[in-house]
Design a protein around this motif. Structure first.
Motif, PDB file in Angstrom:
ATOM      1  N   VAL A 291     -19.815  18.884 -45.592  1.00  0.00           N
ATOM      2  CA  VAL A 291     -18.789  19.835 -45.177  1.00  0.00           C
ATOM      3  C   VAL A 291     -18.239  19.394 -43.830  1.00  0.00           C
ATOM      4  O   VAL A 291     -18.984  19.092 -42.904  1.00  0.00           O
ATOM      5  CB  VAL A 291     -19.375  21.262 -45.066  1.00  0.00           C
ATOM      6  N   ILE A 292     -16.914  19.324 -43.738  1.00  0.00           N
ATOM      7  CA  ILE A 292     -16.262  18.924 -42.497  1.00  0.00           C
ATOM      8  C   ILE A 292     -15.619  20.151 -41.873  1.00  0.00           C
ATOM      9  O   ILE A 292     -14.806  20.823 -42.501  1.00  0.00           O
ATOM     10  CB  ILE A 292     -15.202  17.843 -42.748  1.00  0.00           C
ATOM     11  N   PHE A 293     -16.003  20.449 -40.650  1.00  0.00           N
ATOM     12  CA  PHE A 293     -15.433  21.581 -39.933  1.00  0.00           C
ATOM     13  C   PHE A 293     -14.239  21.116 -39.107  1.00  0.00           C
ATOM     14  O   PHE A 293     -14.313  20.091 -38.427  1.00  0.00           O
ATOM     15  CB  PHE A 293     -16.477  22.230 -39.014  1.00  0.00           C
ATOM     16  N   LYS A 294     -13.161  21.853 -39.199  1.00  0.00           N
ATOM     17  CA  LYS A 294     -11.965  21.529 -38.424  1.00  0.00           C
ATOM     18  C   LYS A 294     -11.535  22.754 -37.628  1.00  0.00           C
ATOM     19  O   LYS A 294     -11.654  23.879 -38.101  1.00  0.00           O
ATOM     20  CB  LYS A 294     -10.819  21.089 -39.337  1.00  0.00           C
ATOM     21  N   GLU A 295     -11.051  22.485 -36.436  1.00  0.00           N
ATOM     22  CA  GLU A 295     -10.572  23.564 -35.579  1.00  0.00           C
ATOM     23  C   GLU A 295      -9.048  23.517 -35.520  1.00  0.00           C
ATOM     24  O   GLU A 295      -8.457  22.467 -35.332  1.00  0.00           O
ATOM     25  CB  GLU A 295     -11.142  23.409 -34.170  1.00  0.00           C
ATOM     26  N   PHE A 296      -8.433  24.666 -35.738  1.00  0.00           N
ATOM     27  CA  PHE A 296      -6.976  24.752 -35.694  1.00  0.00           C
ATOM     28  C   PHE A 296      -6.576  25.471 -34.410  1.00  0.00           C
ATOM     29  O   PHE A 296      -7.055  26.564 -34.126  1.00  0.00           O
ATOM     30  CB  PHE A 296      -6.453  25.509 -36.920  1.00  0.00           C
ATOM     31  N   CYS A 297      -5.694  24.842 -33.657  1.00  0.00           N
ATOM     32  CA  CYS A 297      -5.264  25.430 -32.395  1.00  0.00           C
ATOM     33  C   CYS A 297      -3.821  25.009 -32.116  1.00  0.00           C
ATOM     34  O   CYS A 297      -3.339  24.020 -32.667  1.00  0.00           O
ATOM     35  CB  CYS A 297      -6.183  25.010 -31.243  1.00  0.00           C
ATOM     36  N   PRO A 298      -3.124  25.753 -31.281  1.00  0.00           N
ATOM     37  CA  PRO A 298      -1.746  25.381 -30.941  1.00  0.00           C
ATOM     38  C   PRO A 298      -1.679  24.007 -30.282  1.00  0.00           C
ATOM     39  O   PRO A 298      -2.562  23.623 -29.524  1.00  0.00           O
ATOM     40  CB  PRO A 298      -1.320  26.478 -29.957  1.00  0.00           C
ATOM     41  N   LEU A 299      -0.624  23.266 -30.595  1.00  0.00           N
ATOM     42  CA  LEU A 299      -0.440  21.936 -30.020  1.00  0.00           C
ATOM     43  C   LEU A 299       0.264  22.072 -28.670  1.00  0.00           C
ATOM     44  O   LEU A 299       1.442  21.796 -28.523  1.00  0.00           O
ATOM     45  CB  LEU A 299       0.376  21.061 -30.965  1.00  0.00           C
ATOM     46  N   TYR A 300      -0.504  22.488 -27.667  1.00  0.00           N
ATOM     47  CA  TYR A 300       0.099  22.748 -26.355  1.00  0.00           C
ATOM     48  C   TYR A 300       0.708  21.499 -25.744  1.00  0.00           C
ATOM     49  O   TYR A 300       1.741  21.568 -25.066  1.00  0.00           O
ATOM     50  CB  TYR A 300      -0.953  23.339 -25.414  1.00  0.00           C
ATOM     51  N   TYR A 301       0.100  20.324 -25.994  1.00  0.00           N
ATOM     52  CA  TYR A 301       0.642  19.081 -25.440  1.00  0.00           C
ATOM     53  C   TYR A 301       2.029  18.794 -26.015  1.00  0.00           C
ATOM     54  O   TYR A 301       2.859  18.164 -25.378  1.00  0.00           O
ATOM     55  CB  TYR A 301      -0.297  17.906 -25.734  1.00  0.00           C
ATOM     56  N   LEU A 302       2.285  19.278 -27.237  1.00  0.00           N
ATOM     57  CA  LEU A 302       3.600  19.109 -27.845  1.00  0.00           C
ATOM     58  C   LEU A 302       4.570  20.201 -27.386  1.00  0.00           C
ATOM     59  O   LEU A 302       5.692  19.922 -26.960  1.00  0.00           O
ATOM     60  CB  LEU A 302       3.456  19.133 -29.369  1.00  0.00           C
ATOM     61  N   LEU A 303       4.103  21.434 -27.433  1.00  0.00           N
ATOM     62  CA  LEU A 303       4.968  22.566 -27.082  1.00  0.00           C
ATOM     63  C   LEU A 303       5.380  22.528 -25.611  1.00  0.00           C
ATOM     64  O   LEU A 303       6.501  22.905 -25.266  1.00  0.00           O
ATOM     65  CB  LEU A 303       4.248  23.881 -27.398  1.00  0.00           C
ATOM     66  N   ASN A 304       4.481  22.073 -24.744  1.00  0.00           N
ATOM     67  CA  ASN A 304       4.804  22.025 -23.315  1.00  0.00           C
ATOM     68  C   ASN A 304       5.849  20.964 -22.979  1.00  0.00           C
ATOM     69  O   ASN A 304       6.446  21.001 -21.902  1.00  0.00           O
ATOM     70  CB  ASN A 304       3.529  21.776 -22.492  1.00  0.00           C
ATOM     71  N   ALA A 305       6.057  20.020 -23.894  1.00  0.00           N
ATOM     72  CA  ALA A 305       7.065  18.977 -23.671  1.00  0.00           C
ATOM     73  C   ALA A 305       8.456  19.401 -24.136  1.00  0.00           C
ATOM     74  O   ALA A 305       9.419  18.656 -23.948  1.00  0.00           O
ATOM     75  CB  ALA A 305       6.652  17.693 -24.393  1.00  0.00           C
TER      76      ALA A 305
END
Length: 212
Positions: A8-22
């Motif tokens: 089982v592979i656990f993945k974390e989903f989060c906002p792409l702040y490095y993209l949105l801040n640009a």
């Protein structure tokens, strides 16, 4: 013998702040401040492409962690659809609210690849908002659909810098999805789904009942 369960592979989903801040939240136009809305999105292994309400395409390179900006010349209008393609060259097609379609051939640092940014325009056929774009796997064909049901085929010769476009199909309702493979174009509209055979220029409907 009991089968071995796959890990089982656990993945974390989060906002792409490095993209949105640009991407700026607002821009200044004359004496007024204009809010920037994100209106279109496409991704592949190399890029994240984001269209905006101010006509600016934001292209984030995932390998170099760099953001680049591309825009249409002249009138600033909302981008409604973007479609990336990675073949011999990296390409991105962009459609707008007024029916403008442009293809950007991106610069690559790899040997033998494109070294100068080039743009191709699909001019004068679409008159309303672009709702779907589809590439052929080799980047030589681009299909574009709009909210009036028009589908345009554009033949691209990247070596010669030529883009020839023609209307190939017209449906009575808005195009919502296009997909192309092996000389067959899948077309979905608000009313039905059809297969368009590009060599024979024939149409075969999927199912018999119209959509409600």
């Amino acid at each position: 013998m009991a089968s071995v369960a796959s890990p089982v592979i656990f993945k974390e989903f989060c906002p792409l702040y490095y993209l949105l801040n640009a991407i700026p939240a607002k821009i200044q136009k004359g004496f007024r401040s204009v809010v920037v809305y994100l209106t279109a999105l496409d991704t592949n292994g190399d890029y994240i492409a984001v269209g905006s309400s101010i006509g600016m395409l934001y292209l984030y390179c995932r390998h170099l962690n760099q953001m680049k900006k591309y825009n249409f010349e002249g009138k600033c209008e909302s981008i409604t659809f973007v479609k990336l393609l990675s073949c011999f060259d990296d390409l991105v097609a962009v459609g707008t609210a007024s029916g403008r379609v442009a293809v950007f051939q991106l610069v690559s640092s790899l040997p033998g690849r494109n070294k100068q940014l080039r743009r191709f325009d699909v001019a004068g056929i679409h008159k309303s908002s672009i709702t779907a774009l589809a590439w052929s796997p080799n980047g030589m064909k681009l299909f574009s659909g709009d909210d009036k049901g028009k589908i345009v085929y554009s033949a691209l010769d990247l070596d010669k810098g030529i883009c020839n476009s023609s209307l190939v199909l017209e449906e009575p309702s808005s195009i919502v999805q296009l997909d192309y493979n092996q000389k067959v174009l899948l077309v979905s509209t608000l009313q039905r789904t059809v297969l368009f055979y590009t060599e024979e220029k024939s149409v075969k409907q999927v199912g018999t009942q119209p959509r409600k």
